[in-house]
Design an enzyme around this catalytic site. Structure first.
Site, PDB file in Angstrom:
ATOM      1  N   SER A  36     -10.276   3.365   9.134  1.00 41.48           N
ATOM      2  CA  SER A  36      -9.692   3.110   7.818  1.00 41.48           C
ATOM      3  C   SER A  36     -10.611   2.165   7.066  1.00 41.48           C
ATOM      4  O   SER A  36     -11.062   1.149   7.610  1.00 41.48           O
ATOM      5  CB  SER A  36      -8.313   2.459   7.981  1.00 41.48           C
ATOM      6  OG  SER A  36      -7.951   1.809   6.775  1.00 41.48           O
ATOM      7  N   HIS A  67     -10.309   7.671   7.424  1.00 46.34           N
ATOM      8  CA  HIS A  67      -8.927   7.538   6.958  1.00 46.34           C
ATOM      9  C   HIS A  67      -8.900   6.769   5.633  1.00 46.34           C
ATOM     10  O   HIS A  67      -9.409   5.648   5.558  1.00 46.34           O
ATOM     11  CB  HIS A  67      -8.155   6.778   8.047  1.00 46.34           C
ATOM     12  CG  HIS A  67      -6.707   6.539   7.781  1.00 46.34           C
ATOM     13  ND1 HIS A  67      -5.725   7.435   8.141  1.00 46.34           N
ATOM     14  CD2 HIS A  67      -6.055   5.482   7.235  1.00 46.34           C
ATOM     15  CE1 HIS A  67      -4.537   6.944   7.825  1.00 46.34           C
ATOM     16  NE2 HIS A  67      -4.707   5.758   7.280  1.00 46.34           N
ATOM     17  N   ASP A 120      -6.573   5.159   2.654  1.00 43.86           N
ATOM     18  CA  ASP A 120      -5.226   4.710   2.321  1.00 43.86           C
ATOM     19  C   ASP A 120      -5.024   4.666   0.812  1.00 43.86           C
ATOM     20  O   ASP A 120      -5.838   4.077   0.085  1.00 43.86           O
ATOM     21  CB  ASP A 120      -4.986   3.303   2.892  1.00 43.86           C
ATOM     22  CG  ASP A 120      -4.902   3.325   4.406  1.00 43.86           C
ATOM     23  OD1 ASP A 120      -3.979   3.969   4.927  1.00 43.86           O
ATOM     24  OD2 ASP A 120      -5.766   2.712   5.065  1.00 43.86           O
ATOM     25  N   MET A 167      -2.009   3.678  -2.022  1.00 40.48           N
ATOM     26  CA  MET A 167      -0.716   3.000  -2.186  1.00 40.48           C
ATOM     27  C   MET A 167      -0.366   2.957  -3.668  1.00 40.48           C
ATOM     28  O   MET A 167      -1.260   2.856  -4.517  1.00 40.48           O
ATOM     29  CB  MET A 167      -0.795   1.572  -1.637  1.00 40.48           C
ATOM     30  CG  MET A 167      -1.254   1.492  -0.191  1.00 40.48           C
ATOM     31  SD  MET A 167      -1.298  -0.212   0.402  1.00 40.48           S
ATOM     32  CE  MET A 167      -2.056   0.020   2.025  1.00 40.48           C
ATOM     33  N   HIS A 226      -4.009   9.083   3.636  1.00 38.37           N
ATOM     34  CA  HIS A 226      -2.679   8.576   3.968  1.00 38.37           C
ATOM     35  C   HIS A 226      -2.055   8.050   2.684  1.00 38.37           C
ATOM     36  O   HIS A 226      -2.460   6.999   2.191  1.00 38.37           O
ATOM     37  CB  HIS A 226      -2.851   7.475   5.031  1.00 38.37           C
ATOM     38  CG  HIS A 226      -1.585   6.784   5.407  1.00 38.37           C
ATOM     39  ND1 HIS A 226      -1.585   5.571   6.069  1.00 38.37           N
ATOM     40  CD2 HIS A 226      -0.278   7.123   5.235  1.00 38.37           C
ATOM     41  CE1 HIS A 226      -0.325   5.201   6.283  1.00 38.37           C
ATOM     42  NE2 HIS A 226       0.474   6.114   5.786  1.00 38.37           N
ATOM     43  N   MET A 280       0.763   6.450   0.788  1.00 35.86           N
ATOM     44  CA  MET A 280       1.982   5.631   0.851  1.00 35.86           C
ATOM     45  C   MET A 280       2.534   5.543  -0.567  1.00 35.86           C
ATOM     46  O   MET A 280       2.402   4.529  -1.254  1.00 35.86           O
ATOM     47  CB  MET A 280       1.626   4.248   1.425  1.00 35.86           C
ATOM     48  CG  MET A 280       1.320   4.311   2.919  1.00 35.86           C
ATOM     49  SD  MET A 280       0.324   2.918   3.473  1.00 35.86           S
ATOM     50  CE  MET A 280      -1.317   3.590   3.261  1.00 35.86           C
ATOM     51  N   MET A 335       3.344   5.224  12.480  1.00 36.75           N
ATOM     52  CA  MET A 335       2.901   3.910  11.994  1.00 36.75           C
ATOM     53  C   MET A 335       3.229   2.859  13.048  1.00 36.75           C
ATOM     54  O   MET A 335       4.390   2.703  13.435  1.00 36.75           O
ATOM     55  CB  MET A 335       3.595   3.545  10.681  1.00 36.75           C
ATOM     56  CG  MET A 335       3.128   4.298   9.448  1.00 36.75           C
ATOM     57  SD  MET A 335       1.377   4.145   9.076  1.00 36.75           S
ATOM     58  CE  MET A 335       1.187   2.385   8.827  1.00 36.75           C
ATOM     59  N   ASP A 367      -1.506   4.518  13.480  1.00 35.38           N
ATOM     60  CA  ASP A 367      -2.149   3.727  12.428  1.00 35.38           C
ATOM     61  C   ASP A 367      -1.510   2.346  12.357  1.00 35.38           C
ATOM     62  O   ASP A 367      -0.312   2.219  12.098  1.00 35.38           O
ATOM     63  CB  ASP A 367      -1.973   4.475  11.095  1.00 35.38           C
ATOM     64  CG  ASP A 367      -2.619   3.769   9.918  1.00 35.38           C
ATOM     65  OD1 ASP A 367      -3.382   2.816  10.132  1.00 35.38           O
ATOM     66  OD2 ASP A 367      -2.359   4.210   8.770  1.00 35.38           O
TER      67      ASP A 367
HETATM   68  C1  DX5 Z   1      -1.755   0.095   6.534  1.00 35.65           C
HETATM   69  C2  DX5 Z   1      -2.716   1.239   6.499  1.00 35.65           C
HETATM   70  C3  DX5 Z   1      -3.716   1.260   7.583  1.00 35.65           C
HETATM   71  C4  DX5 Z   1      -4.610   0.045   7.670  1.00 35.65           C
HETATM   72  C5  DX5 Z   1      -4.889  -0.150   9.118  1.00 35.65           C
HETATM   73  O1  DX5 Z   1      -0.602   0.414   5.865  1.00 35.65           O
HETATM   74  O2  DX5 Z   1      -2.017   2.465   6.573  1.00 35.65           O
HETATM   75  O3  DX5 Z   1      -4.478   2.444   7.592  1.00 35.65           O
HETATM   76  O4  DX5 Z   1      -5.810   0.160   6.982  1.00 35.65           O
HETATM   77  O5  DX5 Z   1      -5.559  -1.324   9.288  1.00 35.65           O
HETATM   78  P1  DX5 Z   1      -5.540  -2.124  10.663  1.00 35.65           P
HETATM   79  O6  DX5 Z   1      -6.207  -1.253  11.686  1.00 35.65           O
HETATM   80  O7  DX5 Z   1      -6.257  -3.373  10.351  1.00 35.65           O
HETATM   81  O8  DX5 Z   1      -4.090  -2.363  11.011  1.00 35.65           O
HETATM   82 ZN    ZN Z   2      -3.261   4.272   6.849  1.00 35.98          ZN
END
Ligand code: DX5
Ligand code: ZN
Length: 216
Positions: free
Chosen positions: A7, A32, A34, A36, A66, A68, A138, A176
């Site tokens: 990520s 990956h 992310d 949001m 991903h 969110m 998660m 994740d």
């Molecule tokens: C958090 C994200 C993750 C995040 C993981 O909501 O979905 O993908 O980047 O980061 P680490 O591995 O630091 O928990």
């Molecule tokens: Zn993620």
């Protein structure tokens, strides 16, 4: 084969392209991303422009996105031509919306994943497994990198693995949140296929770290 999907949430913005290119040079095939919306989670992450830029400038790789977000169809339309697999949250949608999303992904030929927050039981996703390319467990509350891995996730992965075997599907199990050297082996042993590694790899960015994460 067990794989990681790094990520890039915690990578400084000006280094994103360089970081992803380096990963690909080291033989990492999945990354990956992310996204949001400040509604489904109280944070923002990568923008469409940043992900698009990586899509254009970095060598080809599997972009697992991903999302969110609450407005799933808006984001589905935005990302369907960029991501290789789009993962939305089960908690963000109604049953009807999930059915509609599955139908759209099927007709567009888009690979679809569904993510479950730590408190959502895996049984809820069972009726949909045969339509899903990936299920994301998660192992932290979504929204931020660098949180501590929740140990309840191992049992959720094992249960998901059991359901997938029962349904006889090829659904990928992704995990994740909080994954690092000390717990990745337990994740893989529980049944994870694709482990997201965020801040741990950002802090220890080397080929050696990657090799150790994948070592038996
Ligand atoms: C958090 C994200 C993750 C995040 C993981 O909501 O979905 O993908 O980047 O980061 P680490 O591995 O630091 O928990
Ligand atoms: Zn993620």
């Amino acid at each position: 084969m067990k794989k990681i999907s790094p990520s890039i949430l915690d990578v400084p913005k000006e280094k994103l392209t360089e970081y992803v290119t380096q990963l690909i040079t080291w033989g990492v095939n999945n990354v990956h991303y992310d996204v949001m919306d400040h509604i489904f989670v109280p944070n923002s992450a990568l923008t469409f422009e940043e992900i698009k830029k990586i899509h254009v400038q970095c060598p080809a790789h599997i972009m697992d996105i991903h999302l969110m977000v609450k407005d799933i169809f808006k984001y589905y339309e935005m990302y369907k031509n960029i991501g290789n697999i789009l993962t939305f949250h089960y908690e963000a949608m109604s049953q009807n919306e999930l059915t509609e999303l599955i139908a759209r992904a099927k007709s567009d030929g888009v690979k679809l994943g569904i993510a479950l927050k730590p408190n959502t039981p895996v049984e809820e996703i069972a009726p949909y497994l045969k339509h899903l390319d990936l299920v994301l467990i998660m192992s932290v509350e979504p929204g931020f990198g660098g949180q501590k891995f929740l140990d309840i996730s191992y049992d959720k992965v094992k249960e998901l693995k059991r359901l997938i075997s029962k349904e006889n599907t090829n659904t990928i199990i992704q995990i994740d949140g909080g994954v690092k050297q000390e717990n990745i082996r337990y994740c893989f042993d529980s049944g994870v296929d694709l482990a997201v590694v965020g801040s741990y790899l950002v802090k220890n960015f080397s080929l050696e770290t990657i090799e150790n994460l994948l070592k038996n």
